[in-house]
Design a protein around this motif. Structure first.
Motif, PDB file in Angstrom:
ATOM      1  N   LEU A 143       0.831  -1.207   0.000  1.00 13.52           N
ATOM      2  CA  LEU A 143       0.000   0.000   0.000  1.00 13.52           C
ATOM      3  C   LEU A 143       0.866   1.258   0.000  1.00 13.52           C
ATOM      4  CD1 LEU A 143      -2.879   1.112   0.171  1.00 13.52           C
ATOM      5  CD2 LEU A 143      -2.721   0.964   2.645  1.00 13.52           C
ATOM      6  N   ASN A 144       1.929   1.251   0.795  1.00 16.30           N
ATOM      7  CA  ASN A 144       2.827   2.409   0.840  1.00 16.30           C
ATOM      8  C   ASN A 144       3.511   2.621  -0.509  1.00 16.30           C
ATOM      9  OD1 ASN A 144       2.178   2.787   3.529  1.00 16.30           O
ATOM     10  ND2 ASN A 144       3.968   1.689   4.292  1.00 16.30           N
ATOM     11  N   ALA A 145       3.864   1.524  -1.196  1.00 10.73           N
ATOM     12  CA  ALA A 145       4.486   1.639  -2.510  1.00 10.73           C
ATOM     13  C   ALA A 145       3.497   2.205  -3.530  1.00 10.73           C
ATOM     14  CB  ALA A 145       4.999   0.273  -2.970  1.00 10.73           C
ATOM     15  N   LEU A 146       2.236   1.783  -3.463  1.00 13.97           N
ATOM     16  CA  LEU A 146       1.211   2.310  -4.369  1.00 13.97           C
ATOM     17  C   LEU A 146       1.020   3.810  -4.159  1.00 13.97           C
ATOM     18  CD1 LEU A 146      -1.592  -0.438  -4.220  1.00 13.97           C
ATOM     19  CD2 LEU A 146      -0.146   0.121  -6.177  1.00 13.97           C
ATOM     20  N   ALA A 147       1.100   4.253  -2.910  1.00 10.97           N
ATOM     21  CA  ALA A 147       0.878   5.667  -2.601  1.00 10.97           C
ATOM     22  C   ALA A 147       1.946   6.557  -3.226  1.00 10.97           C
ATOM     23  CB  ALA A 147       0.844   5.861  -1.088  1.00 10.97           C
ATOM     24  N   ARG A 148       3.122   5.989  -3.508  1.00 14.23           N
ATOM     25  CA  ARG A 148       4.207   6.785  -4.095  1.00 14.23           C
ATOM     26  C   ARG A 148       4.156   6.813  -5.617  1.00 14.23           C
ATOM     27  NH1 ARG A 148       7.141   3.951  -0.012  1.00 14.23           N
ATOM     28  NH2 ARG A 148       8.011   2.519  -1.566  1.00 14.23           N
ATOM     29  N   MET A 149       3.266   6.045  -6.218  1.00 12.91           N
ATOM     30  CA  MET A 149       3.185   5.991  -7.674  1.00 12.91           C
ATOM     31  C   MET A 149       2.229   7.069  -8.187  1.00 12.91           C
ATOM     32  SD  MET A 149       3.048   1.825  -8.149  1.00 12.91           S
ATOM     33  CE  MET A 149       3.356   1.821  -9.922  1.00 12.91           C
ATOM     34  N   ASN A 150       2.654   7.775  -9.215  1.00 11.04           N
ATOM     35  CA  ASN A 150       1.834   8.830  -9.811  1.00 11.04           C
ATOM     36  C   ASN A 150       1.239   8.320 -11.113  1.00 11.04           C
ATOM     37  OD1 ASN A 150       0.640  11.236 -10.553  1.00 11.04           O
ATOM     38  ND2 ASN A 150       2.545  12.221 -11.158  1.00 11.04           N
ATOM     39  N   VAL A 151       0.068   7.694 -11.014  1.00 10.86           N
ATOM     40  CA  VAL A 151      -0.598   7.122 -12.188  1.00 10.86           C
ATOM     41  C   VAL A 151      -2.017   7.700 -12.244  1.00 10.86           C
ATOM     42  CG1 VAL A 151      -1.312   5.023 -13.367  1.00 10.86           C
ATOM     43  CG2 VAL A 151       0.745   5.004 -11.952  1.00 10.86           C
ATOM     44  N   PRO A 152      -2.284   8.642 -13.144  1.00  8.12           N
ATOM     45  CA  PRO A 152      -3.600   9.281 -13.181  1.00  8.12           C
ATOM     46  C   PRO A 152      -4.726   8.364 -13.642  1.00  8.12           C
ATOM     47  CG  PRO A 152      -2.256  10.023 -15.015  1.00  8.12           C
ATOM     48  CD  PRO A 152      -1.354   9.204 -14.140  1.00  8.12           C
ATOM     49  N   SER A 153      -4.389   7.346 -14.429  1.00  7.67           N
ATOM     50  CA  SER A 153      -5.398   6.391 -14.893  1.00  7.67           C
ATOM     51  C   SER A 153      -4.952   4.998 -14.478  1.00  7.67           C
ATOM     52  CB  SER A 153      -5.557   6.485 -16.417  1.00  7.67           C
ATOM     53  OG  SER A 153      -6.503   5.535 -16.882  1.00  7.67           O
ATOM     54  N   PRO A 154      -5.137   4.646 -13.199  1.00  8.01           N
ATOM     55  CA  PRO A 154      -4.537   3.413 -12.682  1.00  8.01           C
ATOM     56  C   PRO A 154      -5.233   2.149 -13.175  1.00  8.01           C
ATOM     57  CG  PRO A 154      -5.907   4.441 -11.000  1.00  8.01           C
ATOM     58  CD  PRO A 154      -5.870   5.391 -12.162  1.00  8.01           C
TER      59      PRO A 154
ATOM     60  N   ILE B 202      -0.634  13.526 -16.248  1.00  8.77           N
ATOM     61  CA  ILE B 202       0.380  13.648 -15.198  1.00  8.77           C
ATOM     62  C   ILE B 202       0.803  15.102 -15.033  1.00  8.77           C
ATOM     63  CG2 ILE B 202       2.749  13.045 -14.560  1.00  8.77           C
ATOM     64  CD1 ILE B 202       2.284  10.319 -15.884  1.00  8.77           C
ATOM     65  N   LEU B 203       1.028  15.794 -16.150  1.00  9.60           N
ATOM     66  CA  LEU B 203       1.448  17.191 -16.102  1.00  9.60           C
ATOM     67  C   LEU B 203       0.360  18.086 -15.531  1.00  9.60           C
ATOM     68  CD1 LEU B 203       3.305  17.478 -19.533  1.00  9.60           C
ATOM     69  CD2 LEU B 203       4.324  17.309 -17.254  1.00  9.60           C
ATOM     70  N   ARG B 204      -0.898  17.743 -15.808  1.00  8.87           N
ATOM     71  CA  ARG B 204      -2.008  18.549 -15.302  1.00  8.87           C
ATOM     72  C   ARG B 204      -2.121  18.463 -13.786  1.00  8.87           C
ATOM     73  NH1 ARG B 204      -7.823  17.548 -17.915  1.00  8.87           N
ATOM     74  NH2 ARG B 204      -7.695  15.655 -16.635  1.00  8.87           N
ATOM     75  N   GLY B 205      -1.719  17.320 -13.225  1.00  8.86           N
ATOM     76  CA  GLY B 205      -1.680  17.184 -11.767  1.00  8.86           C
ATOM     77  C   GLY B 205      -3.030  17.168 -11.100  1.00  8.86           C
ATOM     78  N   GLU B 206      -4.040  16.649 -11.754  1.00  9.96           N
ATOM     79  CA  GLU B 206      -5.373  16.573 -11.146  1.00  9.96           C
ATOM     80  C   GLU B 206      -5.363  15.596  -9.973  1.00  9.96           C
ATOM     81  OE1 GLU B 206      -9.639  14.759 -12.516  1.00  9.96           O
ATOM     82  OE2 GLU B 206      -8.652  16.127 -13.900  1.00  9.96           O
ATOM     83  N   PRO B 207      -5.991  15.946  -8.845  1.00  8.24           N
ATOM     84  CA  PRO B 207      -5.990  15.027  -7.704  1.00  8.24           C
ATOM     85  C   PRO B 207      -6.711  13.727  -8.031  1.00  8.24           C
ATOM     86  CG  PRO B 207      -7.535  16.836  -7.338  1.00  8.24           C
ATOM     87  CD  PRO B 207      -6.740  17.179  -8.563  1.00  8.24           C
ATOM     88  N   LEU B 208      -6.295  12.663  -7.346  1.00  5.98           N
ATOM     89  CA  LEU B 208      -6.898  11.354  -7.561  1.00  5.98           C
ATOM     90  C   LEU B 208      -8.399  11.405  -7.340  1.00  5.98           C
ATOM     91  CD1 LEU B 208      -6.209   8.320  -8.081  1.00  5.98           C
ATOM     92  CD2 LEU B 208      -6.087   8.054  -5.602  1.00  5.98           C
ATOM     93  N   ALA B 209      -8.815  12.070  -6.291  1.00  4.70           N
ATOM     94  CA  ALA B 209     -10.236  12.262  -5.971  1.00  4.70           C
ATOM     95  C   ALA B 209     -10.326  13.381  -4.951  1.00  4.70           C
ATOM     96  CB  ALA B 209     -10.853  10.978  -5.421  1.00  4.70           C
ATOM     97  N   ILE B 210     -11.482  13.983  -4.846  1.00  6.29           N
ATOM     98  CA  ILE B 210     -11.728  15.031  -3.849  1.00  6.29           C
ATOM     99  C   ILE B 210     -12.814  14.532  -2.907  1.00  6.29           C
ATOM    100  CG2 ILE B 210     -12.501  17.401  -3.451  1.00  6.29           C
ATOM    101  CD1 ILE B 210     -11.440  18.093  -6.237  1.00  6.29           C
ATOM    102  N   VAL B 211     -12.511  14.478  -1.620  1.00  8.74           N
ATOM    103  CA  VAL B 211     -13.472  14.001  -0.627  1.00  8.74           C
ATOM    104  C   VAL B 211     -14.447  15.116  -0.291  1.00  8.74           C
ATOM    105  CG1 VAL B 211     -13.777  13.129   1.711  1.00  8.74           C
ATOM    106  CG2 VAL B 211     -11.870  12.309   0.318  1.00  8.74           C
TER     107      VAL B 211
END
Length: 332
Positions: free
Chosen positions: A182-193, A310-319
């Protein structure tokens, strides 16, 4: 002088039970929540001597009574924790966002429709304790039509063959992962996982467990043929450069074919001056070239699109809202 009783050795002290997070992404699953909660509570009782459980729901902006029912469950049971996104962010992103809010030493992800039996946690748990960092379910039997089953199997085979690393076939998102994964996944920057591929690419000790997938009893499936295809495209683009190399190969092949065709017409014209002009051949080659270029540009565009995300930097989700969470625990 009274003699003090010797203290117990450190190895005899009872260690705290591990916390397992049951992560459940939901979208318009109000009809299934009561049955799901009942089975989760029964699971917590049967596993009480081995671990403690928490239930983390991520509501992908449902438009039915899902959030209302989750609020009712959370008000009477502190183990029920839930976040609601400000919009529908897609299934894979909702799972990953759910993972980011899990507190457990390990996280088991299931769907709310109960097609994947939560009771398999007992077997997953034993394999996790034996050293496996990832334990995933392998769908040996699933209640679907023959055509869609064949389509899925073909898709799994294609993804596995094209991927840079092995991806388990007939495995969905029903899995248990260790905190280190889980910690490794959190460090990955994949906008469309594509989580199956992401987790497979990390390595770690992984094992599959075969099971029979039950049919959905209530509600409607959110996965039609189009969404399955979109998920497959994401899997290939995210975990393979074969399409780009294929595009280069096809472009080179088209160039060779065009050159041979051109030489053929030149030689034919030289040998026979009244050689027919061949308008039909020209049109066929022209249309073929346009279609091939469009196809190749589409492949390149898929890769460029992910770079743009990736360049746009959109958050994964907004709570948008949360239940049984402190403000400092919200990570999105």
């Amino acid at each position: 002088m009274t003699q003090q009783a010797p203290s117990k050795p450190h190895s005899d002290r009872q260690l705290p039970l591990p916390l397992i997070t049951i992560a459940i992404p939901v979208l318009n699953e109000a009809d299934n929540l009561a049955a799901l909660y009942e089975r989760l509570c029964h699971l917590a009782e049967t596993m009480a001597e081995r671990c403690t459980l928490e239930f983390v729901f991520s509501d992908n902006h449902s438009n039915d009574l899902t959030w209302t029912k989750l609020s009712q469950l959370a008000s009477k049971d502190s183990r029920v924790r839930a976040i609601r996104f400000s919009k529908n962010v897609g299934y894979q992103r909702s799972i990953l966002a759910n993972y980011m809010h899990a507190r457990g030493d390990a996280v088991m992800q299931i769907d709310a429709d109960l097609q994947d039996p939560p009771e398999l946690l007992a077997e997953f748990f034993d394999l996790w304790r034996s050293g496996h960092r990832v334990v995933y379910g392998i769908r040996k039997v699933r209640a679907e039509g023959g055509a869609i089953n064949l389509f899925r199997r073909l898709g799994y085979w294609t993804i596995d063959k094209l991927s840079e690393h092995p991806i388990p076939r007939d495995a969905g998102d029903f899995r248990l992962i260790d905190r280190s994964v889980l910690n490794a996944l959190a460090r990955m920057n994949v906008p469309s996982p594509y989580l199956r591929g992401m987790i497979a690419s990390l390595g770690f000790e992984q094992i599959g467990v075969a099971y029979k997938r039950d049919p959905r009893r209530l509600g409607q499936s959110k996965f039609n043929l189009m969404r399955i295809t979109q998920l497959g495209i994401a899997a290939v683009i995210n975990h393979s450069v074969v399409p780009l190399r294929l595009a280069s190969f096809l472009g080179a092949a088209a160039l060779v074919i065009s050159t041979i065709g051109g030489l053929y017409f030149v030689v034919g014209k030289a040998v026979q001056p009244d050689y027919p002009r061949g308008f039909a051949s020209i049109y066929v080659l022209l249309l073929f070239g346009i279609g091939l270029n469009t196809f190749l540009l589409g492949i390149v565009g898929e890769y460029l699109l992910r770079t743009y995300w990736i360049l746009r930097g959109e958050p994964l989700a907004i709570v948008e809202d949360a239940l049984n969470f402190r403000m400092d625990e919200i990570r999105l």
